[in-house]
Design a protein around this motif. Structure first.
Motif, PDB file in Angstrom:
ATOM      1  N   LYS A 197      66.578 -13.952  50.497  1.00  0.00           N
ATOM      2  CA  LYS A 197      67.243 -14.256  49.234  1.00  0.00           C
ATOM      3  C   LYS A 197      67.915 -15.620  49.311  1.00  0.00           C
ATOM      4  O   LYS A 197      68.249 -16.111  50.386  1.00  0.00           O
ATOM      5  N   GLU A 198      68.157 -16.212  48.133  1.00  0.00           N
ATOM      6  CA  GLU A 198      68.789 -17.532  48.090  1.00  0.00           C
ATOM      7  C   GLU A 198      70.213 -17.469  48.639  1.00  0.00           C
ATOM      8  O   GLU A 198      70.643 -18.354  49.377  1.00  0.00           O
ATOM      9  N   GLY A 199      70.966 -16.420  48.324  1.00  0.00           N
ATOM     10  CA  GLY A 199      72.328 -16.273  48.826  1.00  0.00           C
ATOM     11  C   GLY A 199      72.360 -16.131  50.333  1.00  0.00           C
ATOM     12  O   GLY A 199      73.243 -16.665  51.008  1.00  0.00           O
ATOM     13  N   ASP A 200      71.392 -15.413  50.892  1.00  0.00           N
ATOM     14  CA  ASP A 200      71.302 -15.244  52.342  1.00  0.00           C
ATOM     15  C   ASP A 200      70.972 -16.575  53.018  1.00  0.00           C
ATOM     16  O   ASP A 200      71.489 -16.881  54.088  1.00  0.00           O
ATOM     17  N   PHE A 201      70.103 -17.364  52.383  1.00  0.00           N
ATOM     18  CA  PHE A 201      69.742 -18.677  52.926  1.00  0.00           C
ATOM     19  C   PHE A 201      70.967 -19.592  52.979  1.00  0.00           C
ATOM     20  O   PHE A 201      71.199 -20.279  53.978  1.00  0.00           O
ATOM     21  N   ILE A 202      71.778 -19.562  51.935  1.00  0.00           N
ATOM     22  CA  ILE A 202      72.979 -20.396  51.896  1.00  0.00           C
ATOM     23  C   ILE A 202      73.982 -19.931  52.956  1.00  0.00           C
ATOM     24  O   ILE A 202      74.612 -20.746  53.631  1.00  0.00           O
ATOM     25  N   LYS A 203      74.122 -18.608  53.139  1.00  0.00           N
ATOM     26  CA  LYS A 203      75.007 -18.081  54.176  1.00  0.00           C
ATOM     27  C   LYS A 203      74.566 -18.549  55.558  1.00  0.00           C
ATOM     28  O   LYS A 203      75.391 -18.893  56.398  1.00  0.00           O
ATOM     29  N   ARG A 204      73.254 -18.558  55.797  1.00  0.00           N
ATOM     30  CA  ARG A 204      72.736 -19.019  57.089  1.00  0.00           C
ATOM     31  C   ARG A 204      73.017 -20.506  57.292  1.00  0.00           C
ATOM     32  O   ARG A 204      73.386 -20.920  58.387  1.00  0.00           O
ATOM     33  N   ILE A 205      72.850 -21.294  56.255  1.00  0.00           N
ATOM     34  CA  ILE A 205      73.113 -22.738  56.350  1.00  0.00           C
ATOM     35  C   ILE A 205      74.590 -22.971  56.672  1.00  0.00           C
ATOM     36  O   ILE A 205      74.929 -23.779  57.548  1.00  0.00           O
ATOM     37  N   VAL A 206      75.477 -22.274  55.987  1.00  0.00           N
ATOM     38  CA  VAL A 206      76.916 -22.413  56.249  1.00  0.00           C
ATOM     39  C   VAL A 206      77.240 -21.959  57.669  1.00  0.00           C
ATOM     40  O   VAL A 206      77.990 -22.620  58.386  1.00  0.00           O
ATOM     41  N   TYR A 207      76.650 -20.849  58.093  1.00  0.00           N
ATOM     42  CA  TYR A 207      76.873 -20.310  59.439  1.00  0.00           C
ATOM     43  C   TYR A 207      76.458 -21.325  60.500  1.00  0.00           C
ATOM     44  O   TYR A 207      77.226 -21.639  61.417  1.00  0.00           O
ATOM     45  N   TYR A 208      75.250 -21.836  60.383  1.00  0.00           N
ATOM     46  CA  TYR A 208      74.771 -22.797  61.375  1.00  0.00           C
ATOM     47  C   TYR A 208      75.523 -24.126  61.277  1.00  0.00           C
ATOM     48  O   TYR A 208      75.719 -24.810  62.288  1.00  0.00           O
ATOM     49  N   GLY A 209      75.958 -24.493  60.090  1.00  0.00           N
ATOM     50  CA  GLY A 209      76.787 -25.698  59.945  1.00  0.00           C
ATOM     51  C   GLY A 209      78.100 -25.548  60.700  1.00  0.00           C
ATOM     52  O   GLY A 209      78.572 -26.493  61.358  1.00  0.00           O
ATOM     53  N   GLN A 210      78.700 -24.359  60.626  1.00  0.00           N
ATOM     54  CA  GLN A 210      79.934 -24.105  61.373  1.00  0.00           C
ATOM     55  C   GLN A 210      79.689 -24.166  62.875  1.00  0.00           C
ATOM     56  O   GLN A 210      80.495 -24.720  63.624  1.00  0.00           O
ATOM     57  N   LEU A 211      78.577 -23.594  63.332  1.00  0.00           N
ATOM     58  CA  LEU A 211      78.256 -23.642  64.757  1.00  0.00           C
ATOM     59  C   LEU A 211      78.027 -25.079  65.230  1.00  0.00           C
ATOM     60  O   LEU A 211      78.495 -25.469  66.298  1.00  0.00           O
ATOM     61  N   VAL A 212      77.311 -25.857  64.449  1.00  0.00           N
ATOM     62  CA  VAL A 212      77.075 -27.259  64.813  1.00  0.00           C
ATOM     63  C   VAL A 212      78.401 -28.006  64.870  1.00  0.00           C
ATOM     64  O   VAL A 212      78.638 -28.800  65.790  1.00  0.00           O
ATOM     65  N   ALA A 213      79.295 -27.759  63.919  1.00  0.00           N
ATOM     66  CA  ALA A 213      80.601 -28.413  63.927  1.00  0.00           C
ATOM     67  C   ALA A 213      81.398 -28.026  65.177  1.00  0.00           C
ATOM     68  O   ALA A 213      82.007 -28.881  65.833  1.00  0.00           O
ATOM     69  N   LEU A 214      81.388 -26.744  65.524  1.00  0.00           N
ATOM     70  CA  LEU A 214      82.113 -26.282  66.708  1.00  0.00           C
ATOM     71  C   LEU A 214      81.513 -26.861  67.983  1.00  0.00           C
ATOM     72  O   LEU A 214      82.234 -27.356  68.853  1.00  0.00           O
ATOM     73  N   PRO A 243      76.203 -34.050  66.998  1.00  0.00           N
ATOM     74  CA  PRO A 243      75.437 -33.098  66.179  1.00  0.00           C
ATOM     75  C   PRO A 243      73.981 -32.955  66.630  1.00  0.00           C
ATOM     76  O   PRO A 243      73.398 -31.871  66.531  1.00  0.00           O
ATOM     77  N   ILE A 244      73.409 -34.039  67.167  1.00  0.00           N
ATOM     78  CA  ILE A 244      72.021 -33.970  67.638  1.00  0.00           C
ATOM     79  C   ILE A 244      71.911 -33.008  68.814  1.00  0.00           C
ATOM     80  O   ILE A 244      71.058 -32.117  68.836  1.00  0.00           O
ATOM     81  N   ILE A 245      72.797 -33.160  69.792  1.00  0.00           N
ATOM     82  CA  ILE A 245      72.799 -32.280  70.959  1.00  0.00           C
ATOM     83  C   ILE A 245      73.126 -30.847  70.530  1.00  0.00           C
ATOM     84  O   ILE A 245      72.556 -29.882  71.053  1.00  0.00           O
ATOM     85  N   SER A 246      74.036 -30.693  69.578  1.00  0.00           N
ATOM     86  CA  SER A 246      74.412 -29.359  69.098  1.00  0.00           C
ATOM     87  C   SER A 246      73.226 -28.643  68.464  1.00  0.00           C
ATOM     88  O   SER A 246      72.970 -27.468  68.755  1.00  0.00           O
ATOM     89  N   ILE A 247      72.514 -29.334  67.619  1.00  0.00           N
ATOM     90  CA  ILE A 247      71.345 -28.731  66.953  1.00  0.00           C
ATOM     91  C   ILE A 247      70.273 -28.393  67.986  1.00  0.00           C
ATOM     92  O   ILE A 247      69.690 -27.300  67.959  1.00  0.00           O
ATOM     93  N   LEU A 248      70.021 -29.311  68.922  1.00  0.00           N
ATOM     94  CA  LEU A 248      69.031 -29.038  69.971  1.00  0.00           C
ATOM     95  C   LEU A 248      69.429 -27.842  70.831  1.00  0.00           C
ATOM     96  O   LEU A 248      68.588 -27.003  71.158  1.00  0.00           O
ATOM     97  N   SER A 249      70.701 -27.758  71.182  1.00  0.00           N
ATOM     98  CA  SER A 249      71.141 -26.631  72.018  1.00  0.00           C
ATOM     99  C   SER A 249      71.032 -25.313  71.262  1.00  0.00           C
ATOM    100  O   SER A 249      70.677 -24.288  71.844  1.00  0.00           O
ATOM    101  N   LEU A 250      71.316 -25.315  69.956  1.00  0.00           N
ATOM    102  CA  LEU A 250      71.139 -24.104  69.153  1.00  0.00           C
ATOM    103  C   LEU A 250      69.676 -23.672  69.106  1.00  0.00           C
ATOM    104  O   LEU A 250      69.352 -22.502  69.316  1.00  0.00           O
ATOM    105  N   ILE A 251      68.797 -24.624  68.850  1.00  0.00           N
ATOM    106  CA  ILE A 251      67.369 -24.303  68.748  1.00  0.00           C
ATOM    107  C   ILE A 251      66.832 -23.795  70.079  1.00  0.00           C
ATOM    108  O   ILE A 251      66.156 -22.762  70.141  1.00  0.00           O
ATOM    109  N   LEU A 252      67.139 -24.513  71.158  1.00  0.00           N
ATOM    110  CA  LEU A 252      66.618 -24.128  72.474  1.00  0.00           C
ATOM    111  C   LEU A 252      67.196 -22.806  72.970  1.00  0.00           C
ATOM    112  O   LEU A 252      66.475 -21.984  73.543  1.00  0.00           O
ATOM    113  N   SER A 253      68.487 -22.592  72.748  1.00  0.00           N
ATOM    114  CA  SER A 253      69.074 -21.336  73.216  1.00  0.00           C
ATOM    115  C   SER A 253      68.559 -20.146  72.411  1.00  0.00           C
ATOM    116  O   SER A 253      68.352 -19.061  72.958  1.00  0.00           O
ATOM    117  N   GLU A 254      68.325 -20.327  71.118  1.00  0.00           N
ATOM    118  CA  GLU A 254      67.743 -19.237  70.323  1.00  0.00           C
ATOM    119  C   GLU A 254      66.314 -18.931  70.760  1.00  0.00           C
ATOM    120  O   GLU A 254      65.928 -17.774  70.880  1.00  0.00           O
TER     121      GLU A 254
END
Length: 164
Positions: free
Chosen positions: A2-19, A40-51
């Protein structure tokens, strides 16, 4: 999805990248241009690789995270640390510490929540979590006010457990 779920995921991952980015900047102890760009580049890469290779699942599905909850938890934890520190100082200065071991039970039922409670108790001066078995914690307390598990749990866990 759903569109609402997609936005929640974007916000969630945005918070993780910020942290993660904040953690990266703290590690480098610098606000230089390259550190701020690489964070942010290293953060995004670490999220992708760890997942992909470590979790083999999504953070979103496994762990609840909210930056506002983290800020509230940090404020409550620091408050409890200072309150405990000021209450234990007279015992330390007078040399009248009477350590005791107290068994308490937590209402938190997730492994990560129990680990956070146990580590938070250890961070507060005068208490150390010695053992965790399910929802039962064995705590070394410098000057126990009570050995009643229910009362000791209320005193030791304070406001921390309510956050979970």
């Amino acid at each position: 999805m759903k569109e609402g779920d997609f936005i929640k995921r974007i916000v969630y991952y945005g918070q993780l990248v910020a942290l993660f980015s904040l953690f990266w900047v703290v590690l480098f102890e610098s606000l230089s241009f390259w550190v701020l760009i690489s964070a942010p580049i290293i953060s995004i890469l670490s999220l992708i690789l760890s997942e992909k290779y470590l979790l083999k699942a999504n953070y979103y599905d496994l762990y609840y995270f909210n930056i506002f909850w983290l800020l509230k938890y940090t404020v409550v934890l620091f408050t409890e640390i200072y309150k405990s520190g000021f209450s234990i100082i007279p015992n330390i200065l007078s040399g009248h510490a009477n350590p005791g071991i107290v068994d308490i039970t937590t209402e938190v039922d997730t492994n990560i929540g129990i680990a956070l409670i146990a580590n938070s108790i250890t961070l507060t001066p005068g208490t150390i979590t010695m053992d965790v078995s399910g929802q039962k914690l064995k705590v070394l307390w410098i000057d126990p006010e009570t050995y009643n598990p229910t009362m000791a749990g209320l005193i030791i866990k304070g406001r921390l457990e309510k956050l979970f």
